[in-house]
Design a protein around this motif. Structure first.
Motif, PDB file in Angstrom:
ATOM      1  N   ALA A 236       0.831  -1.202   0.000  1.00  0.00           N
ATOM      2  CA  ALA A 236       0.000   0.000   0.000  1.00  0.00           C
ATOM      3  C   ALA A 236       0.867   1.254   0.000  1.00  0.00           C
ATOM      4  O   ALA A 236       1.994   1.251   0.492  1.00  0.00           O
ATOM      5  CB  ALA A 236      -0.925   0.011   1.213  1.00  0.00           C
ATOM      6  N   ALA A 237       0.320   2.329  -0.562  1.00  0.00           N
ATOM      7  CA  ALA A 237       1.016   3.617  -0.603  1.00  0.00           C
ATOM      8  C   ALA A 237       0.518   4.520   0.515  1.00  0.00           C
ATOM      9  O   ALA A 237      -0.638   4.424   0.936  1.00  0.00           O
ATOM     10  CB  ALA A 237       0.785   4.286  -1.955  1.00  0.00           C
ATOM     11  N   LEU A 238       1.388   5.392   0.985  1.00  0.00           N
ATOM     12  CA  LEU A 238       1.024   6.356   2.020  1.00  0.00           C
ATOM     13  C   LEU A 238       1.581   7.722   1.624  1.00  0.00           C
ATOM     14  O   LEU A 238       2.557   8.195   2.197  1.00  0.00           O
ATOM     15  CB  LEU A 238       1.578   5.927   3.376  1.00  0.00           C
ATOM     16  CG  LEU A 238       1.074   6.720   4.575  1.00  0.00           C
ATOM     17  CD1 LEU A 238      -0.369   6.361   4.882  1.00  0.00           C
ATOM     18  CD2 LEU A 238       1.937   6.443   5.794  1.00  0.00           C
ATOM     19  N   PRO A 239       1.006   8.369   0.611  1.00  0.00           N
ATOM     20  CA  PRO A 239       1.546   9.648   0.125  1.00  0.00           C
ATOM     21  C   PRO A 239       1.338  10.774   1.136  1.00  0.00           C
ATOM     22  O   PRO A 239       0.194  11.126   1.457  1.00  0.00           O
ATOM     23  CB  PRO A 239       0.758   9.888  -1.165  1.00  0.00           C
ATOM     24  CG  PRO A 239      -0.516   9.123  -0.989  1.00  0.00           C
ATOM     25  CD  PRO A 239      -0.196   7.945  -0.119  1.00  0.00           C
ATOM     26  N   LEU A 240       2.417  11.346   1.621  1.00  0.00           N
ATOM     27  CA  LEU A 240       2.326  12.369   2.664  1.00  0.00           C
ATOM     28  C   LEU A 240       1.639  13.628   2.171  1.00  0.00           C
ATOM     29  O   LEU A 240       1.025  14.352   2.958  1.00  0.00           O
ATOM     30  CB  LEU A 240       3.725  12.717   3.185  1.00  0.00           C
ATOM     31  CG  LEU A 240       4.558  11.573   3.762  1.00  0.00           C
ATOM     32  CD1 LEU A 240       5.775  12.126   4.483  1.00  0.00           C
ATOM     33  CD2 LEU A 240       3.743  10.699   4.692  1.00  0.00           C
ATOM     34  N   GLU A 242      -0.962  13.847   0.596  1.00  0.00           N
ATOM     35  CA  GLU A 242      -2.412  13.687   0.613  1.00  0.00           C
ATOM     36  C   GLU A 242      -2.959  13.483   2.019  1.00  0.00           C
ATOM     37  O   GLU A 242      -4.169  13.364   2.201  1.00  0.00           O
ATOM     38  CB  GLU A 242      -2.816  12.492  -0.266  1.00  0.00           C
ATOM     39  CG  GLU A 242      -2.462  12.677  -1.732  1.00  0.00           C
ATOM     40  CD  GLU A 242      -2.825  11.467  -2.574  1.00  0.00           C
ATOM     41  OE1 GLU A 242      -3.544  10.580  -2.062  1.00  0.00           O
ATOM     42  OE2 GLU A 242      -2.391  11.416  -3.746  1.00  0.00           O
ATOM     43  N   LEU A 243      -2.084  13.429   3.023  1.00  0.00           N
ATOM     44  CA  LEU A 243      -2.539  13.175   4.383  1.00  0.00           C
ATOM     45  C   LEU A 243      -3.034  14.452   5.042  1.00  0.00           C
ATOM     46  O   LEU A 243      -2.481  15.524   4.859  1.00  0.00           O
ATOM     47  CB  LEU A 243      -1.408  12.589   5.225  1.00  0.00           C
ATOM     48  CG  LEU A 243      -0.900  11.196   4.844  1.00  0.00           C
ATOM     49  CD1 LEU A 243       0.154  10.755   5.840  1.00  0.00           C
ATOM     50  CD2 LEU A 243      -2.032  10.198   4.798  1.00  0.00           C
ATOM     51  N   SER A 244      -4.085  14.313   5.845  1.00  0.00           N
ATOM     52  CA  SER A 244      -4.552  15.421   6.672  1.00  0.00           C
ATOM     53  C   SER A 244      -4.285  15.039   8.119  1.00  0.00           C
ATOM     54  O   SER A 244      -3.192  14.610   8.460  1.00  0.00           O
ATOM     55  CB  SER A 244      -6.036  15.699   6.413  1.00  0.00           C
ATOM     56  OG  SER A 244      -6.811  14.533   6.648  1.00  0.00           O
ATOM     57  N   GLN A 245      -5.263  15.152   8.970  1.00  0.00           N
ATOM     58  CA  GLN A 245      -5.056  14.779  10.360  1.00  0.00           C
ATOM     59  C   GLN A 245      -5.087  13.276  10.545  1.00  0.00           C
ATOM     60  O   GLN A 245      -4.499  12.744  11.481  1.00  0.00           O
ATOM     61  CB  GLN A 245      -6.119  15.443  11.255  1.00  0.00           C
ATOM     62  CG  GLN A 245      -6.004  16.955  11.325  1.00  0.00           C
ATOM     63  CD  GLN A 245      -4.650  17.404  11.818  1.00  0.00           C
ATOM     64  OE1 GLN A 245      -4.164  16.928  12.831  1.00  0.00           O
ATOM     65  NE2 GLN A 245      -4.026  18.337  11.117  1.00  0.00           N
ATOM     66  N   GLU A 246      -5.794  12.574   9.682  1.00  0.00           N
ATOM     67  CA  GLU A 246      -5.927  11.130   9.814  1.00  0.00           C
ATOM     68  C   GLU A 246      -5.009  10.423   8.825  1.00  0.00           C
ATOM     69  O   GLU A 246      -4.936  10.803   7.667  1.00  0.00           O
ATOM     70  CB  GLU A 246      -7.382  10.701   9.553  1.00  0.00           C
ATOM     71  CG  GLU A 246      -8.386  11.281  10.537  1.00  0.00           C
ATOM     72  CD  GLU A 246      -8.180  10.747  11.958  1.00  0.00           C
ATOM     73  OE1 GLU A 246      -7.746   9.585  12.090  1.00  0.00           O
ATOM     74  OE2 GLU A 246      -8.469  11.484  12.899  1.00  0.00           O
ATOM     75  N   LEU A 247      -4.352   9.398   9.292  1.00  0.00           N
ATOM     76  CA  LEU A 247      -3.563   8.581   8.384  1.00  0.00           C
ATOM     77  C   LEU A 247      -4.507   7.783   7.494  1.00  0.00           C
ATOM     78  O   LEU A 247      -5.483   7.212   7.956  1.00  0.00           O
ATOM     79  CB  LEU A 247      -2.680   7.608   9.170  1.00  0.00           C
ATOM     80  CG  LEU A 247      -1.498   8.199   9.937  1.00  0.00           C
ATOM     81  CD1 LEU A 247      -0.751   7.095  10.667  1.00  0.00           C
ATOM     82  CD2 LEU A 247      -0.576   8.939   9.016  1.00  0.00           C
ATOM     83  N   SER A 248      -4.207   7.760   6.205  1.00  0.00           N
ATOM     84  CA  SER A 248      -5.060   7.016   5.290  1.00  0.00           C
ATOM     85  C   SER A 248      -4.185   6.423   4.193  1.00  0.00           C
ATOM     86  O   SER A 248      -3.099   6.893   3.909  1.00  0.00           O
ATOM     87  CB  SER A 248      -6.115   7.934   4.653  1.00  0.00           C
ATOM     88  OG  SER A 248      -5.509   9.001   3.973  1.00  0.00           O
ATOM     89  N   LEU A 249      -4.702   5.372   3.585  1.00  0.00           N
ATOM     90  CA  LEU A 249      -3.958   4.656   2.561  1.00  0.00           C
ATOM     91  C   LEU A 249      -4.541   4.900   1.193  1.00  0.00           C
ATOM     92  O   LEU A 249      -5.716   5.202   1.045  1.00  0.00           O
ATOM     93  CB  LEU A 249      -4.021   3.133   2.839  1.00  0.00           C
ATOM     94  CG  LEU A 249      -3.242   2.630   4.043  1.00  0.00           C
ATOM     95  CD1 LEU A 249      -3.708   1.227   4.383  1.00  0.00           C
ATOM     96  CD2 LEU A 249      -1.761   2.617   3.753  1.00  0.00           C
ATOM     97  N   THR A 250      -3.704   4.756   0.178  1.00  0.00           N
ATOM     98  CA  THR A 250      -4.229   4.616  -1.175  1.00  0.00           C
ATOM     99  C   THR A 250      -4.076   3.158  -1.566  1.00  0.00           C
ATOM    100  O   THR A 250      -3.252   2.445  -1.020  1.00  0.00           O
ATOM    101  CB  THR A 250      -3.463   5.499  -2.179  1.00  0.00           C
ATOM    102  OG1 THR A 250      -2.083   5.167  -2.138  1.00  0.00           O
ATOM    103  CG2 THR A 250      -3.642   6.955  -1.845  1.00  0.00           C
ATOM    104  N   ASP A 251      -4.896   2.720  -2.492  1.00  0.00           N
ATOM    105  CA  ASP A 251      -4.897   1.317  -2.896  1.00  0.00           C
ATOM    106  C   ASP A 251      -3.539   0.933  -3.464  1.00  0.00           C
ATOM    107  O   ASP A 251      -2.889   1.728  -4.129  1.00  0.00           O
ATOM    108  CB  ASP A 251      -5.984   1.039  -3.924  1.00  0.00           C
ATOM    109  CG  ASP A 251      -7.379   1.165  -3.331  1.00  0.00           C
ATOM    110  OD1 ASP A 251      -7.488   0.971  -2.105  1.00  0.00           O
ATOM    111  OD2 ASP A 251      -8.307   1.461  -4.080  1.00  0.00           O
ATOM    112  N   PRO A 252      -3.099  -0.296  -3.226  1.00  0.00           N
ATOM    113  CA  PRO A 252      -1.852  -0.757  -3.840  1.00  0.00           C
ATOM    114  C   PRO A 252      -1.957  -0.698  -5.347  1.00  0.00           C
ATOM    115  O   PRO A 252      -3.026  -0.846  -5.919  1.00  0.00           O
ATOM    116  CB  PRO A 252      -1.745  -2.213  -3.348  1.00  0.00           C
ATOM    117  CG  PRO A 252      -2.642  -2.302  -2.138  1.00  0.00           C
ATOM    118  CD  PRO A 252      -3.731  -1.311  -2.381  1.00  0.00           C
ATOM    119  N   ALA A 253      -0.808  -0.483  -5.999  1.00  0.00           N
ATOM    120  CA  ALA A 253      -0.786  -0.469  -7.455  1.00  0.00           C
ATOM    121  C   ALA A 253      -0.998  -1.878  -7.980  1.00  0.00           C
ATOM    122  O   ALA A 253      -0.605  -2.837  -7.346  1.00  0.00           O
ATOM    123  CB  ALA A 253       0.540   0.091  -7.949  1.00  0.00           C
TER     124      ALA A 253
END
Length: 253
Positions: A236-240, A242-253
């Protein structure tokens, strides 16, 4: 040099590395997950070691070209073999080189996992490979930051992973040439102090700093948190950016 072969990214990649001395842990895998690379872009991995971060990023993002450099030819040789073994040699290349003499530029993103320890305060390992990987040599943290900034093109990102107790020093150095800085503290578990930070900025962006919500890597019982598990095992990707207060993931490629 005796080696072992390990699996990362949920067995997506096989990684040959020295059996003794320097061995890649989870830091380069976490670092790679935060790089906002897109198809067609060029990425530089400064201090690539055996190629862990570069290969993880290339496995996650199709169509990117990644080049890694490292001072240690023995580790670079393993990185080259790792790229071939994973079918990524057409997009991921490695070379032995000193960042103090590195002159290439125009990269869309630069990622850096430098030696964490300042030589004047470090206990230096008798294993020369481990010593060079963990303790700064002629190239101090300032030189690593300067080389990364010089290599990235305007609008591109520079991302470091480092010890939390050097975050202030690293942030000040990056702020001299990068804007829109964001810092992600990595906690061993919820409620613990940060041991690592990931710090990212953009060349040519307006000055600014944002502290992101901390990322606990483990549950209280020692298991990886769901977020960590998704990054380490599901690619999974974790592009900084795109992050706000909550940690969130983007779908794996």
């Amino acid at each position: 040099m005796e080696t072992s072969t390990d699996r990362v990214l949920g067995n997506r990649l096989q990684l040959m590395q020295p059996r003794d001395g320097y061995r890649a842990a989870i830091d380069p895998v976490l670092l790679a997950a935060t790089i906002p690379a897109k198809e067609g872009q060029r990425v530089l991995d400064l201090g690539c070691g055996v190629g862990t971060a570069a290969l993880c990023l290339a496995a996650r993002v199709a169509g990117i070209a990644v080049h890694g450099i490292d001072l240690q030819p023995a580790l670079v040789a393993l990185a080259v073999r790792n790229a071939a073994a994973n079918g990524l040699a057409d997009r991921v290349t490695f070379a032995a080189g000193d960042l103090l003499a590195f002159k290439d530029g125009g990269f869309d993103h630069v990622l850096v996992n430098p030696p964490y320890l300042a030589r004047e305060t470090a206990s230096i390992s008798p294993n020369p490979i481990k010593a060079l990987a963990n303790v700064e040599g002629e190239a101090k943290l300032r030189h690593w930051v300067e080389a990364a900034i010089a290599a990235v093109k305007p609008g591109g990102s520079v991302t470091f992973i480092h010890r939390a107790d050097r975050a202030g020093e690293l942030c000040a150095l990056m702020a001299a040439g990068l804007g829109n800085l964001r810092q992600l503290p990595l906690l061993p578990r919820a409620g613990a102090g940060a041991k690592r930070v990931i710090l990212q900025g953009e060349r040519g962006a307006p000055p600014g700093f944002r502290m992101l919500q901390a990322w606990p890597l483990h549950e209280a019982d020692g298991r990886f948190t769901a977020l960590t598990d998704a990054v380490l095992r599901e690619a999974a990707a974790l592009p900084l950016n795109e992050l706000s207060q909550e940690l969130s993931l983007t779908d794996p490629a």
